[in-house]
Design a protein around this motif. Structure first.
Motif, mmCIF file in Angstrom:
data_model
loop_
_atom_site.group_PDB
_atom_site.id
_atom_site.type_symbol
_atom_site.label_atom_id
_atom_site.label_comp_id
_atom_site.label_asym_id
_atom_site.label_seq_id
_atom_site.Cartn_x
_atom_site.Cartn_y
_atom_site.Cartn_z
ATOM 1 N N GLY A 163 0.739 -1.173 -0.087
ATOM 2 C CA GLY A 163 -0.048 -0.097 0.177
ATOM 3 C C GLY A 163 0.697 1.301 -0.037
ATOM 4 N N GLY A 164 1.888 1.463 0.760
ATOM 5 C CA GLY A 164 2.831 2.677 0.894
ATOM 6 C C GLY A 164 3.324 2.686 -0.551
ATOM 7 N N LEU A 165 3.745 1.528 -1.203
ATOM 8 C CA LEU A 165 4.364 1.756 -2.476
ATOM 9 C C LEU A 165 3.385 2.120 -3.603
ATOM 10 C CD1 LEU A 165 6.887 -1.339 -2.447
ATOM 11 C CD2 LEU A 165 7.417 0.786 -2.367
ATOM 12 N N ALA A 166 2.166 1.594 -3.370
ATOM 13 C CA ALA A 166 1.167 1.989 -4.251
ATOM 14 C C ALA A 166 0.707 3.569 -4.261
ATOM 15 C CB ALA A 166 -0.098 1.125 -4.146
ATOM 16 N N LEU A 167 0.920 4.059 -2.940
ATOM 17 C CA LEU A 167 0.661 5.578 -2.828
ATOM 18 C C LEU A 167 1.611 6.333 -3.944
ATOM 19 C CD1 LEU A 167 0.132 5.861 0.952
ATOM 20 C CD2 LEU A 167 -1.596 5.966 -0.859
ATOM 21 N N LEU A 168 2.842 5.798 -4.205
ATOM 22 C CA LEU A 168 3.590 6.804 -4.779
ATOM 23 C C LEU A 168 3.246 6.534 -6.406
ATOM 24 C CD1 LEU A 168 7.320 5.473 -3.421
ATOM 25 C CD2 LEU A 168 5.993 7.648 -3.200
ATOM 26 N N LEU A 169 2.575 5.266 -6.699
ATOM 27 C CA LEU A 169 2.239 5.181 -8.033
ATOM 28 C C LEU A 169 0.745 6.064 -8.278
ATOM 29 C CD1 LEU A 169 2.273 1.208 -8.588
ATOM 30 C CD2 LEU A 169 3.925 3.079 -9.394
ATOM 31 N N ALA A 170 0.225 6.263 -7.186
ATOM 32 C CA ALA A 170 -0.982 6.965 -7.236
ATOM 33 C C ALA A 170 -0.466 8.632 -7.713
ATOM 34 C CB ALA A 170 -2.019 6.866 -5.988
ATOM 35 N N ALA A 171 0.358 8.929 -7.071
ATOM 36 C CA ALA A 171 0.836 10.341 -7.078
ATOM 37 C C ALA A 171 1.416 10.493 -8.399
ATOM 38 C CB ALA A 171 2.157 10.579 -5.841
ATOM 39 N N ALA A 172 2.340 9.479 -9.133
ATOM 40 C CA ALA A 172 2.501 9.610 -10.414
ATOM 41 C C ALA A 172 1.347 9.856 -11.198
ATOM 42 C CB ALA A 172 3.566 8.399 -10.834
ATOM 43 N N TRP A 173 0.267 9.164 -11.165
ATOM 44 C CA TRP A 173 -0.938 9.028 -11.997
ATOM 45 C C TRP A 173 -1.559 10.522 -11.875
ATOM 46 C CZ3 TRP A 173 -6.282 9.389 -10.196
ATOM 47 C CH2 TRP A 173 -7.102 9.216 -11.147
ATOM 48 N N LEU A 174 -1.616 10.988 -10.659
ATOM 49 C CA LEU A 174 -2.104 12.340 -10.508
ATOM 50 C C LEU A 174 -1.069 13.527 -11.401
ATOM 51 C CD1 LEU A 174 -3.025 12.490 -6.868
ATOM 52 C CD2 LEU A 174 -4.435 12.338 -8.778
ATOM 53 N N SER A 175 0.032 13.311 -11.558
ATOM 54 C CA SER A 175 0.982 14.185 -12.375
ATOM 55 C C SER A 175 0.770 13.905 -13.597
ATOM 56 C CB SER A 175 2.315 13.840 -12.021
ATOM 57 O OG SER A 175 2.775 12.546 -12.489
ATOM 58 N N MET A 176 0.249 12.558 -14.177
ATOM 59 C CA MET A 176 -0.073 12.374 -15.472
ATOM 60 C C MET A 176 -1.344 13.121 -16.147
ATOM 61 S SD MET A 176 0.514 8.423 -16.199
ATOM 62 C CE MET A 176 1.973 7.590 -15.352
ATOM 63 N N LEU A 177 -2.006 13.290 -15.230
ATOM 64 C CA LEU A 177 -3.499 13.989 -15.628
ATOM 65 C C LEU A 177 -3.216 15.468 -16.073
ATOM 66 C CD1 LEU A 177 -5.749 12.830 -12.763
ATOM 67 C CD2 LEU A 177 -5.540 11.850 -15.046
ATOM 68 N N THR A 178 -2.037 16.048 -15.804
ATOM 69 C CA THR A 178 -1.740 17.397 -16.321
ATOM 70 C C THR A 178 -1.409 17.512 -17.622
ATOM 71 O OG1 THR A 178 0.408 17.285 -15.538
ATOM 72 C CG2 THR A 178 -1.300 17.925 -13.887
ATOM 73 N N ARG A 179 -0.872 16.306 -18.324
ATOM 74 C CA ARG A 179 -0.454 16.027 -19.667
ATOM 75 C C ARG A 179 -0.948 14.857 -20.344
ATOM 76 N NH1 ARG A 179 5.945 16.434 -20.245
ATOM 77 N NH2 ARG A 179 5.420 15.710 -22.338
ATOM 78 N N ARG A 180 -0.918 15.025 -21.531
ATOM 79 C CA ARG A 180 -1.134 13.797 -22.281
ATOM 80 C C ARG A 180 -0.242 13.044 -22.566
ATOM 81 N NH1 ARG A 180 -6.073 12.821 -25.140
ATOM 82 N NH2 ARG A 180 -5.926 11.436 -26.909
ATOM 83 N N GLU A 181 -0.278 11.795 -22.322
ATOM 84 C CA GLU A 181 0.855 10.579 -22.626
ATOM 85 C C GLU A 181 0.850 9.859 -23.919
ATOM 86 O OE1 GLU A 181 3.516 10.927 -20.649
ATOM 87 O OE2 GLU A 181 2.812 12.049 -18.956
ATOM 88 N N PRO A 182 1.851 9.369 -24.408
ATOM 89 C CA PRO A 182 1.860 8.714 -25.908
ATOM 90 C C PRO A 182 1.846 7.291 -25.165
ATOM 91 C CG PRO A 182 4.076 9.525 -25.341
ATOM 92 C CD PRO A 182 3.210 10.269 -24.358
ATOM 93 N N ALA A 183 1.263 6.418 -26.145
ATOM 94 C CA ALA A 183 1.360 5.030 -26.060
ATOM 95 C C ALA A 183 2.726 4.330 -26.024
ATOM 96 C CB ALA A 183 0.325 4.288 -27.088
ATOM 97 N N ALA A 184 3.106 3.342 -25.084
ATOM 98 C CA ALA A 184 4.403 2.980 -25.190
ATOM 99 C C ALA A 184 4.423 1.687 -25.602
ATOM 100 C CB ALA A 184 4.855 2.978 -23.647
ATOM 101 N N ALA A 185 5.450 1.166 -26.000
ATOM 102 C CA ALA A 185 5.605 -0.396 -26.215
ATOM 103 C C ALA A 185 6.170 -1.140 -25.122
ATOM 104 C CB ALA A 185 6.626 -0.591 -27.148
ATOM 105 N N CYS A 186 6.691 -2.340 -25.154
ATOM 106 C CA CYS A 186 7.117 -2.976 -24.025
ATOM 107 C C CYS A 186 8.636 -3.218 -24.078
ATOM 108 C CB CYS A 186 6.506 -4.350 -24.344
ATOM 109 S SG CYS A 186 4.690 -4.362 -23.954
ATOM 110 N N ALA A 187 9.438 -3.371 -22.865
ATOM 111 C CA ALA A 187 10.575 -3.441 -23.020
ATOM 112 C C ALA A 187 11.277 -4.365 -21.756
ATOM 113 C CB ALA A 187 11.684 -2.349 -22.928
ATOM 114 N N ALA A 188 12.315 -4.861 -21.887
ATOM 115 C CA ALA A 188 13.119 -5.750 -20.973
ATOM 116 C C ALA A 188 13.751 -4.916 -20.207
ATOM 117 C CB ALA A 188 13.690 -6.846 -21.587
#
Length: 405
Positions: free
Chosen positions: A379-404
């Motif tokens: 849960g503590g780690l997921a909060l950091l991902l939630a903060a990152a998601w909120l920052s994404m809402l301020t700009r449009r993000e492109p689709a991404a491929a997959c990588a190793a």
């Protein structure tokens, strides 16, 4: 010096795929041995967990500098030196009774693993172009996943029959076999050595790290992998000390989590057309739901198979974490194509350094012994991902491929 090109690359491809999983093998093969190591060495669980953290930190630190060095001195010879030293250090750990020495050697092994893995990752870019390159890079994700999937299962078997030291003997033997194969059939792929210009490299690196989208992507990659590392650090002691299950159970559950990670990568491929923010949001919502479910399992009746239930929920969390890792790592690797080697090294280096910090911090602050404790770490780690998601809402993000990684 023997050289490898697209016309004679078949055995070189085999060698690359053999060594790409080295980071996962180096961390996961002795997970089932952690409680036995603590008892044998008279060490605490935190000290044994530190050996894993230091390997990841060394692997991350190595990636920050290895790319520049491999562009200057080539790929083949540094890889052979790294394999030789990896074998010697594994043998030294197998006979050591000093936890401080083992910790130092694990840090060194992380650095050496970065040399071998980054060299083999670069092999494909050196040799192939166009559709062939894309095909091999796609397979690289699958091959890398084999380390976390297979290594702990093998490690549990080895621990049960021969003890924790034998797992490091296995690492030494693996490194020697890879070294012999490199000597017999490997070769150089760098077309032209590049001079090292410290000021120019530093300026470019600073420009890359200042990019907010890049920094956010590296954070998301780190958090996702920290969830996996948190399980890897805590589960051996939960399985074998709290639930009194054999080391083979630790290995089997680690194999299951590896399959979950691969599943997240496959979902990322299937959803390539969707935007980065949409995929991140879907993964985050699924993750939040399963973390809440894990916390609730702490109140199940004692007659329930608690370990199995906890592992099943963790599997679902790791699928979501694998999705987050893949979409963001692919995105950061594609941001600076004109400086791909440098940006890739910075992304991988910072991500694994931050992973080791976040995972260690979560495990040592919470010291999870139950499903509720693990849910707190996730849960503590997921909060950091939630903060990152909120920052994404301020700009449009492109689709991404997959990588190793």
């Amino acid at each position: 010096m023997r050289r490898i090109t697209a016309d004679n690359a078949t055995f070189g491809v085999f060698l690359a795929f053999l060594l790409i999983p080295l980071s996962g093998i180096g961390t996961d093969i002795y997970l089932p041995s952690m409680p036995a190591m603590a008892q044998s060495l008279g060490a605490t669980a935190s000290q044994i967990q530190l050996t894993l953290t230091l390997f990841i930190a060394g692997y991350g630190l190595g990636q920050l500098v290895v790319g520049v060095l491999l562009d200057r001195f080539g790929r083949w010879r540094p890889t052979m030196v790294a394999l030789a030293l990896f074998a010697l250090s594994s043998a030294a750990i197998a006979v050591s009774d000093d936890i401080v020495v083992i910790c130092a050697l694990r840090l060194l092994q992380g650095l050496l693993g970065a040399v071998a893995v980054v060299g083999k990752r670069t092999f494909f870019v050196d040799v192939f172009r166009g559709p062939a390159l894309q095909r091999y890079l796609t397979w690289m994700t699958v091959v890398w996943s084999l380390g976390p999937i297979c290594a702990p299962f093998i490690g549990g078997f080895v621990q049960t029959h021969w003890g924790w030291r034998a797992n490091f003997v296995v690492l030494a033997v693996f490194s020697v076999i890879a070294l012999v194969l490199e000597i017999l059939g490997g070769g150089e792929t760098l077309a032209k050595p590049q001079p090292i210009r410290p000021r120019e490299v530093a300026s470019r690196a600073w420009g890359i790290m200042r990019n907010r989208s890049f920094a956010r992507g590296v954070l998301c990659v780190s958090v996702a992998y920290a969830m996996v590392m948190g399980w890897s650090m805590a589960s051996p002691f939960i399985v074998e000390t709290v639930y009194h299950r054999p080391p083979t159970t630790t290995g089997a559950l680690a194999l299951l989590m590896g399959l979950a990670w691969m599943g997240g990568g496959l979902i990322a491929r299937a959803a390539m057309a969707r935007s980065l923010a949409a995929k991140h949001q879907a993964a985050l919502l699924a993750m939040a739901g399963f973390i809440g479910l894990m916390a609730l399992t702490s109140w199940l009746p004692a007659s329930w198979p608690m370990l199995e239930v906890m592992a099943a929920v963790a599997f679902c969390i790791h699928v979501a974490a694998g999705l987050v890792f893949n979409i963001h790592f692919a995105n950061v690797l594609s941001m600076f194509p004109q400086h791909a080697a440098l940006s890739g090294g910075i992304a991988g280096g910072l991500a694994f350094l931050l992973t080791s910090l976040l995972a260690s911090l979560g495990i040592h602050l919470v010291n999870p012994q139950t499903a509720l404790g693990l849910a707190a770490v996730y849960g503590g780690l997921a909060l950091l991902l939630a903060a990152a998601w909120l920052s994404m809402l301020t700009r449009r993000e492109p689709a991404a491929a997959c990588a190793a990684p």
